[in-house]
Design a protein around this motif. Structure first.
Motif, PDB file in Angstrom:
ATOM      1  N   ARG A  74       0.757  -1.064   0.138  1.00  0.00           N
ATOM      2  CA  ARG A  74       0.056  -0.165  -0.156  1.00  0.00           C
ATOM      3  C   ARG A  74       1.018   1.258   0.016  1.00  0.00           C
ATOM      4  N   SER A  75       2.104   1.152   0.912  1.00  0.00           N
ATOM      5  CA  SER A  75       2.885   2.410   0.636  1.00  0.00           C
ATOM      6  C   SER A  75       3.648   2.624  -0.535  1.00  0.00           C
ATOM      7  N   GLY A  76       3.779   1.547  -1.362  1.00  0.00           N
ATOM      8  CA  GLY A  76       4.617   1.651  -2.476  1.00  0.00           C
ATOM      9  C   GLY A  76       5.952   1.313  -2.206  1.00  0.00           C
ATOM     10  N   ARG A  77       6.316   0.869  -1.117  1.00  0.00           N
ATOM     11  CA  ARG A  77       7.856   0.331  -0.690  1.00  0.00           C
ATOM     12  C   ARG A  77       7.873  -0.883  -1.206  1.00  0.00           C
ATOM     13  N   LEU A  78       7.199  -1.957  -1.509  1.00  0.00           N
ATOM     14  CA  LEU A  78       7.109  -3.035  -2.137  1.00  0.00           C
ATOM     15  C   LEU A  78       5.910  -3.081  -3.504  1.00  0.00           C
ATOM     16  N   PRO A  79       6.872  -3.083  -4.729  1.00  0.00           N
ATOM     17  CA  PRO A  79       6.023  -2.924  -5.869  1.00  0.00           C
ATOM     18  C   PRO A  79       4.879  -4.227  -6.026  1.00  0.00           C
ATOM     19  N   ALA A  80       3.843  -3.783  -6.142  1.00  0.00           N
ATOM     20  CA  ALA A  80       2.808  -4.787  -6.234  1.00  0.00           C
ATOM     21  C   ALA A  80       1.415  -4.392  -7.187  1.00  0.00           C
ATOM     22  N   THR A  81       0.532  -5.309  -7.532  1.00  0.00           N
ATOM     23  CA  THR A  81      -0.479  -4.917  -8.134  1.00  0.00           C
ATOM     24  C   THR A  81      -1.836  -5.451  -7.581  1.00  0.00           C
ATOM     25  N   LYS A  82      -2.755  -4.807  -7.118  1.00  0.00           N
ATOM     26  CA  LYS A  82      -3.877  -5.276  -6.433  1.00  0.00           C
ATOM     27  C   LYS A  82      -5.044  -5.605  -7.435  1.00  0.00           C
ATOM     28  N   VAL A  83      -5.297  -7.014  -7.469  1.00  0.00           N
ATOM     29  CA  VAL A  83      -6.379  -7.581  -8.149  1.00  0.00           C
ATOM     30  C   VAL A  83      -7.564  -7.824  -7.037  1.00  0.00           C
ATOM     31  N   GLY A  84      -8.557  -7.212  -7.063  1.00  0.00           N
ATOM     32  CA  GLY A  84      -9.818  -7.638  -6.253  1.00  0.00           C
ATOM     33  C   GLY A  84      -9.241  -7.224  -4.814  1.00  0.00           C
ATOM     34  N   ARG A  85      -9.170  -8.481  -3.919  1.00  0.00           N
ATOM     35  CA  ARG A  85      -8.676  -8.453  -2.617  1.00  0.00           C
ATOM     36  C   ARG A  85      -7.155  -8.842  -2.302  1.00  0.00           C
ATOM     37  N   LEU A  86      -6.679  -9.355  -3.471  1.00  0.00           N
ATOM     38  CA  LEU A  86      -5.087  -9.960  -3.480  1.00  0.00           C
ATOM     39  C   LEU A  86      -4.190  -8.881  -4.049  1.00  0.00           C
ATOM     40  N   TRP A  87      -3.211  -8.760  -3.408  1.00  0.00           N
ATOM     41  CA  TRP A  87      -2.251  -8.259  -3.581  1.00  0.00           C
ATOM     42  C   TRP A  87      -1.080  -9.208  -4.454  1.00  0.00           C
ATOM     43  N   LEU A  88      -0.621  -8.624  -5.637  1.00  0.00           N
ATOM     44  CA  LEU A  88       0.305  -9.948  -6.607  1.00  0.00           C
ATOM     45  C   LEU A  88       1.468  -9.254  -6.546  1.00  0.00           C
ATOM     46  N   ILE A  89       2.500  -9.877  -6.257  1.00  0.00           N
ATOM     47  CA  ILE A  89       3.778  -9.229  -6.244  1.00  0.00           C
ATOM     48  C   ILE A  89       4.771 -10.325  -6.953  1.00  0.00           C
ATOM     49  N   LYS A  90       5.701  -9.612  -7.914  1.00  0.00           N
ATOM     50  CA  LYS A  90       6.533 -10.552  -8.571  1.00  0.00           C
ATOM     51  C   LYS A  90       7.732 -10.922  -7.727  1.00  0.00           C
ATOM     52  N   GLU A  91       8.016 -12.271  -7.754  1.00  0.00           N
ATOM     53  CA  GLU A  91       8.923 -12.767  -7.155  1.00  0.00           C
ATOM     54  C   GLU A  91      10.336 -11.951  -7.133  1.00  0.00           C
ATOM     55  N   SER A  92      10.685 -11.409  -8.496  1.00  0.00           N
ATOM     56  CA  SER A  92      12.003 -10.657  -8.416  1.00  0.00           C
ATOM     57  C   SER A  92      11.789  -9.558  -7.825  1.00  0.00           C
ATOM     58  N   ASP A  93      10.664  -8.953  -7.694  1.00  0.00           N
ATOM     59  CA  ASP A  93      10.332  -7.514  -6.748  1.00  0.00           C
ATOM     60  C   ASP A  93      10.829  -7.878  -5.277  1.00  0.00           C
ATOM     61  N   PHE A  94       9.978  -8.988  -4.869  1.00  0.00           N
ATOM     62  CA  PHE A  94      10.197  -9.298  -3.457  1.00  0.00           C
ATOM     63  C   PHE A  94      11.808  -9.739  -3.051  1.00  0.00           C
ATOM     64  N   LYS A  95      12.522 -10.414  -4.054  1.00  0.00           N
ATOM     65  CA  LYS A  95      13.764 -10.688  -3.875  1.00  0.00           C
ATOM     66  C   LYS A  95      14.616  -9.435  -3.416  1.00  0.00           C
ATOM     67  N   LYS A  96      14.530  -8.454  -4.449  1.00  0.00           N
ATOM     68  CA  LYS A  96      15.137  -7.096  -4.511  1.00  0.00           C
ATOM     69  C   LYS A  96      14.771  -6.455  -3.085  1.00  0.00           C
ATOM     70  N   PHE A  97      13.664  -6.517  -2.595  1.00  0.00           N
ATOM     71  CA  PHE A  97      12.895  -5.719  -1.574  1.00  0.00           C
ATOM     72  C   PHE A  97      13.475  -6.566  -0.311  1.00  0.00           C
ATOM     73  N   GLU A  98      13.750  -7.717  -0.306  1.00  0.00           N
ATOM     74  CA  GLU A  98      13.993  -8.544   0.828  1.00  0.00           C
ATOM     75  C   GLU A  98      15.585  -8.227   0.871  1.00  0.00           C
ATOM     76  N   SER A  99      16.446  -8.028   0.017  1.00  0.00           N
ATOM     77  CA  SER A  99      17.832  -7.634  -0.097  1.00  0.00           C
ATOM     78  C   SER A  99      18.253  -6.353   0.457  1.00  0.00           C
ATOM     79  N   THR A 100      17.354  -5.297   0.386  1.00  0.00           N
ATOM     80  CA  THR A 100      17.616  -4.131   0.908  1.00  0.00           C
ATOM     81  C   THR A 100      17.481  -3.813   2.180  1.00  0.00           C
ATOM     82  N   PRO A 101      18.336  -3.126   2.909  1.00  0.00           N
ATOM     83  CA  PRO A 101      18.313  -3.287   4.202  1.00  0.00           C
ATOM     84  C   PRO A 101      16.900  -2.156   4.991  1.00  0.00           C
TER      85      PRO A 101
END
Length: 70
Positions: free
Chosen positions: A33-60
């Motif tokens: 929701r805050s935009g810190r993790l790129p995602a797309t909302k489809v209905g009630r679901l947030w869909l997150i690309k695996e590559s975006d999550f890996k990049k997000f997880e590697s940033t402190p």
């Protein structure tokens, strides 16, 4: 091509299950929701690309509670 793209999309619950930092699904949704993790909302679901999550997880990130602005 289309099937490969879909298999790389994860829900917030799936991301929480593989998170090294033991993030909850609700915390993942807050990051989306805050935009810190790129995602797309489809209905009630947030869909997150695996590559975006890996990049997000590697940033402190800062420890502790987030500021009220987020």
């Amino acid at each position: 091509m289309y099937i490969n793209t879909i298999s790389m999309l994860l829900t917030a619950n799936q991301v929480a299950a593989i998170s090294k930092d033991k993030l909850t699904a609700e915390r993942i949704k807050q990051f989306c929701r805050s935009g810190r993790l790129p995602a797309t909302k489809v209905g009630r679901l947030w869909l997150i690309k695996e590559s975006d999550f890996k990049k997000f997880e590697s940033t402190p990130r800062a420890n502790g509670r987030p500021k009220l602005d987020e």
